[in-house]
Design an enzyme around this catalytic site. Sequence first.
Site, PDB file in Angstrom:
ATOM      1  N   HIS A   1       1.012  -5.697  13.893  1.00  0.00           N
ATOM      2  CA  HIS A   1      -0.056  -4.796  13.413  1.00  0.00           C
ATOM      3  C   HIS A   1      -0.253  -3.630  14.380  1.00  0.00           C
ATOM      4  O   HIS A   1      -1.363  -3.089  14.502  1.00  0.00           O
ATOM      5  CB  HIS A   1      -1.405  -5.542  13.275  1.00  0.00           C
ATOM      6  CG  HIS A   1      -1.435  -6.581  12.201  1.00  0.00           C
ATOM      7  ND1 HIS A   1      -1.992  -7.827  12.393  1.00  0.00           N
ATOM      8  CD2 HIS A   1      -0.985  -6.556  10.919  1.00  0.00           C
ATOM      9  CE1 HIS A   1      -1.872  -8.532  11.279  1.00  0.00           C
ATOM     10  NE2 HIS A   1      -1.272  -7.786  10.372  1.00  0.00           N
TER      11      HIS A   1
ATOM     12  N   LEU B   1      -8.206  -7.904  10.607  1.00  0.00           N
ATOM     13  CA  LEU B   1      -8.326  -9.067   9.725  1.00  0.00           C
ATOM     14  C   LEU B   1      -7.971  -8.681   8.294  1.00  0.00           C
ATOM     15  O   LEU B   1      -8.781  -8.087   7.574  1.00  0.00           O
ATOM     16  CB  LEU B   1      -9.768  -9.617   9.762  1.00  0.00           C
ATOM     17  CG  LEU B   1     -10.338  -9.999  11.133  1.00  0.00           C
ATOM     18  CD1 LEU B   1     -11.793 -10.419  11.020  1.00  0.00           C
ATOM     19  CD2 LEU B   1      -9.519 -11.121  11.767  1.00  0.00           C
TER      20      LEU B   1
ATOM     21  N   LYS C   1       0.877  -1.169   0.000  1.00  0.00           N
ATOM     22  CA  LYS C   1       0.000   0.000   0.000  1.00  0.00           C
ATOM     23  C   LYS C   1       0.911   1.214   0.000  1.00  0.00           C
ATOM     24  O   LYS C   1       1.955   1.188   0.640  1.00  0.00           O
ATOM     25  CB  LYS C   1      -0.863   0.015   1.260  1.00  0.00           C
ATOM     26  CG  LYS C   1      -1.878  -1.089   1.270  1.00  0.00           C
ATOM     27  CD  LYS C   1      -2.820  -0.960   2.444  1.00  0.00           C
ATOM     28  CE  LYS C   1      -3.727  -2.164   2.485  1.00  0.00           C
ATOM     29  NZ  LYS C   1      -3.866  -2.769   3.785  1.00  0.00           N
TER      30      LYS C   1
ATOM     31  N   ARG D   1     -12.572 -12.984  -0.613  1.00  0.00           N
ATOM     32  CA  ARG D   1     -13.656 -12.746  -1.576  1.00  0.00           C
ATOM     33  C   ARG D   1     -13.966 -14.021  -2.353  1.00  0.00           C
ATOM     34  O   ARG D   1     -15.121 -14.368  -2.574  1.00  0.00           O
ATOM     35  CB  ARG D   1     -13.262 -11.616  -2.543  1.00  0.00           C
ATOM     36  CG  ARG D   1     -13.319 -10.255  -1.881  1.00  0.00           C
ATOM     37  CD  ARG D   1     -12.625  -9.203  -2.686  1.00  0.00           C
ATOM     38  NE  ARG D   1     -11.167  -9.316  -2.563  1.00  0.00           N
ATOM     39  CZ  ARG D   1     -10.315  -8.333  -2.805  1.00  0.00           C
ATOM     40  NH1 ARG D   1     -10.758  -7.176  -3.201  1.00  0.00           N
ATOM     41  NH2 ARG D   1      -9.019  -8.506  -2.661  1.00  0.00           N
TER      42      ARG D   1
ATOM     43  N   ARG E   1       6.715   0.926   6.747  1.00  0.00           N
ATOM     44  CA  ARG E   1       6.217   0.067   7.812  1.00  0.00           C
ATOM     45  C   ARG E   1       7.076  -1.192   7.811  1.00  0.00           C
ATOM     46  O   ARG E   1       7.249  -1.833   6.770  1.00  0.00           O
ATOM     47  CB  ARG E   1       4.766  -0.314   7.530  1.00  0.00           C
ATOM     48  CG  ARG E   1       4.275  -1.421   8.414  1.00  0.00           C
ATOM     49  CD  ARG E   1       2.972  -1.999   7.916  1.00  0.00           C
ATOM     50  NE  ARG E   1       2.647  -3.188   8.679  1.00  0.00           N
ATOM     51  CZ  ARG E   1       2.033  -4.250   8.169  1.00  0.00           C
ATOM     52  NH1 ARG E   1       1.690  -4.281   6.894  1.00  0.00           N
ATOM     53  NH2 ARG E   1       1.771  -5.289   8.924  1.00  0.00           N
TER      54      ARG E   1
ATOM     55  N   GLY F   1      -8.741  -5.262   5.629  1.00  0.00           N
ATOM     56  CA  GLY F   1      -9.484  -5.711   4.439  1.00  0.00           C
ATOM     57  C   GLY F   1     -10.716  -6.549   4.742  1.00  0.00           C
ATOM     58  O   GLY F   1     -11.821  -6.240   4.284  1.00  0.00           O
ATOM     59  N   ILE F   2     -10.552  -7.592   5.552  1.00  0.00           N
ATOM     60  CA  ILE F   2     -11.686  -8.469   5.857  1.00  0.00           C
ATOM     61  C   ILE F   2     -12.580  -7.827   6.922  1.00  0.00           C
ATOM     62  O   ILE F   2     -13.802  -7.785   6.785  1.00  0.00           O
ATOM     63  CB  ILE F   2     -11.169  -9.851   6.342  1.00  0.00           C
ATOM     64  CG1 ILE F   2     -10.407 -10.546   5.211  1.00  0.00           C
ATOM     65  CG2 ILE F   2     -12.311 -10.707   6.853  1.00  0.00           C
ATOM     66  CD1 ILE F   2      -9.631 -11.784   5.634  1.00  0.00           C
ATOM     67  N   GLY F   3     -11.968  -7.316   7.969  1.00  0.00           N
ATOM     68  CA  GLY F   3     -12.730  -6.722   9.075  1.00  0.00           C
ATOM     69  C   GLY F   3     -13.630  -5.587   8.610  1.00  0.00           C
ATOM     70  O   GLY F   3     -14.761  -5.438   9.074  1.00  0.00           O
TER      71      GLY F   3
ATOM     72  N   ASN G   1     -14.622  -5.051   5.343  1.00  0.00           N
ATOM     73  CA  ASN G   1     -15.475  -5.329   4.173  1.00  0.00           C
ATOM     74  C   ASN G   1     -16.343  -6.571   4.261  1.00  0.00           C
ATOM     75  O   ASN G   1     -17.309  -6.689   3.523  1.00  0.00           O
ATOM     76  CB  ASN G   1     -14.582  -5.478   2.927  1.00  0.00           C
ATOM     77  CG  ASN G   1     -13.890  -4.191   2.579  1.00  0.00           C
ATOM     78  OD1 ASN G   1     -14.545  -3.184   2.329  1.00  0.00           O
ATOM     79  ND2 ASN G   1     -12.569  -4.200   2.591  1.00  0.00           N
TER      80      ASN G   1
HETATM   81  P1  ADP Z   1      -2.854  -6.897   4.230  1.00  0.00           P
HETATM   82  O1  ADP Z   1      -2.726  -7.750   5.443  1.00  0.00           O
HETATM   83  O2  ADP Z   1      -2.051  -7.402   3.079  1.00  0.00           O
HETATM   84  O3  ADP Z   1      -2.685  -5.416   4.503  1.00  0.00           O
HETATM   85  P2  ADP Z   1      -5.629  -6.196   3.702  1.00  0.00           P
HETATM   86  O4  ADP Z   1      -5.917  -5.497   4.970  1.00  0.00           O
HETATM   87  O5  ADP Z   1      -5.603  -5.380   2.460  1.00  0.00           O
HETATM   88  O6  ADP Z   1      -4.359  -7.121   3.778  1.00  0.00           O
HETATM   89  O7  ADP Z   1      -6.760  -7.328   3.527  1.00  0.00           O
HETATM   90  C1  ADP Z   1      -6.699  -8.285   2.516  1.00  0.00           C
HETATM   91  C2  ADP Z   1      -7.869  -9.236   2.693  1.00  0.00           C
HETATM   92  O8  ADP Z   1      -9.091  -8.473   2.677  1.00  0.00           O
HETATM   93  C3  ADP Z   1      -7.974 -10.278   1.583  1.00  0.00           C
HETATM   94  O9  ADP Z   1      -8.164 -11.578   2.131  1.00  0.00           O
HETATM   95  C4  ADP Z   1      -9.230  -9.862   0.847  1.00  0.00           C
HETATM   96  O10 ADP Z   1      -9.932 -10.923   0.355  1.00  0.00           O
HETATM   97  C5  ADP Z   1     -10.041  -9.216   1.935  1.00  0.00           C
HETATM   98  N1  ADP Z   1     -11.064  -8.341   1.367  1.00  0.00           N
HETATM   99  C6  ADP Z   1     -10.888  -7.188   0.692  1.00  0.00           C
HETATM  100  N2  ADP Z   1     -12.095  -6.728   0.251  1.00  0.00           N
HETATM  101  C7  ADP Z   1     -13.025  -7.626   0.655  1.00  0.00           C
HETATM  102  C8  ADP Z   1     -14.450  -7.730   0.508  1.00  0.00           C
HETATM  103  N3  ADP Z   1     -15.153  -6.817  -0.129  1.00  0.00           N
HETATM  104  N4  ADP Z   1     -15.063  -8.806   1.072  1.00  0.00           N
HETATM  105  C9  ADP Z   1     -14.356  -9.742   1.732  1.00  0.00           C
HETATM  106  N5  ADP Z   1     -13.036  -9.705   1.907  1.00  0.00           N
HETATM  107  C10 ADP Z   1     -12.364  -8.673   1.374  1.00  0.00           C
END
Ligand code: ADP
Length: 393
Positions: free
Chosen positions: A178, A205, A14, A280, A90, A326-328, A330
């Site tokens: 984190h 997550l 990012k 996803r 980071r 990402g998961i938390g 979305n």
């Molecule tokens: P990182 O740990 O690499 O920073 P992120 O915080 O970007 O990761 O999260 C990545 C995860 O978020 C992936 O498993 C992705 O599938 C999930 N994710 C992103 N958008 C969605 C969504 N709309 N629904 C479910 N999961 C999602």
Amino acid sequence: MNILIINSGSSSIKYQLLEMPSTQVICLGMIERIGSKEAILTFKSQDYKIERICEIHNHKTGLERITDLLLDNEKGVLKSTDDIEAIGHRVVHGGSTYTKTTLINEEVKNKIKTLSPLAPLHNPANLEGILMAEEIFDTAKQFVVFDTAFHGTIPVKAKKYAIPNELYNKGIQAYGFHGTSHKYVSEKANAFLDKKNTKLISIHLGNGCSITAIKDGKSIDHSMGFAPSNGLVMGTRSGDIDHAIIFYMVNTLGYSLGEVNELLNKESGMLALTGFNDLRDIESEASKGNASCILALEMNAYRIKKYIGAYIAAMNGVDAIIFTAGIGENSSLMRQLVCKDMDYFNIHLDDAKNDLRSSTFREVNSIDSKIKILVIPTNEELEIAKQVFDLLS
Ligand code: ADP
């Protein structure tokens, strides 16, 4: 002053370019699925929004692509690399040496390298990012913010393992990760709760997953440990397993230690359970009735629930549970699975609020829930930029 933030995850980078102290975002974006033929590269500035699917082998190529975009004649935001005054990186593991934002020098880089075996998915990628950035942005000051820093407040009773003392003296302890994200979202939650003493459970997550108990703004316990491998089920990491499994795999099944390490870090977690590591894909398969995907989602949520219970006990209560990353942020399904059947703790989700898609701070508990359930978008980049700017000024 322009500050570029580079946040390398296990399979993502990012980036955010900010003007400080105004915190105005000049451009931001990310690369997801690094290592795949279908990596997703995004770039967003005031005038342009770009999304490309392309092959990106590794973090080095990823950073080159990002730099090309920043300097692009037509769509870019910089005339020259000299327009960036500082870069904030980071870095996941700082051990017990670095608990504050630090100016990068040879010693810091060597330490990041030394700690690489403890964070094999991250520290090497983080170091690569630093070396590349030093080459490309050779006039910028480079800083590092460690994920471990926020967890320096975890008390000995929670961070020490029940193994001989000499190992603790050699640095074998739980560190916590984190940290930048848990710090950022817990400060947002504390401002929202507007209460003097707070008890929070912050659930990050993403590809990596972790959960932190935060009492009065301080991390007091955390699910990851010596390395970012313990705890929750993650994209490709197993999280908690009985260490006897490692000895059984080596002594009886004939795996080498290197193979076990690779398997637990890169071939386990949701990937091992389903064949996918992107939630996803897993949710989409589960909705079509794929039994292993349904089970993996249940296992993932069950592990999170157990930690919530443990941290409520550790803090003798909780005011709010935070979902982030990402998961938390979305996945309404994951939040629903975690908060299901938690009425003993007086945790009640509002399904309609939970299902609403939004990218802003929101409260998704029902009005009769004693415990707040908050979805708080994390912004590790802004947190890092603030810390770098504070140090520079
Ligand atoms: P990182 O740990 O690499 O920073 P992120 O915080 O970007 O990761 O999260 C990545 C995860 O978020 C992936 O498993 C992705 O599938 C999930 N994710 C992103 N958008 C969605 C969504 N709309 N629904 C479910 N999961 C999602």
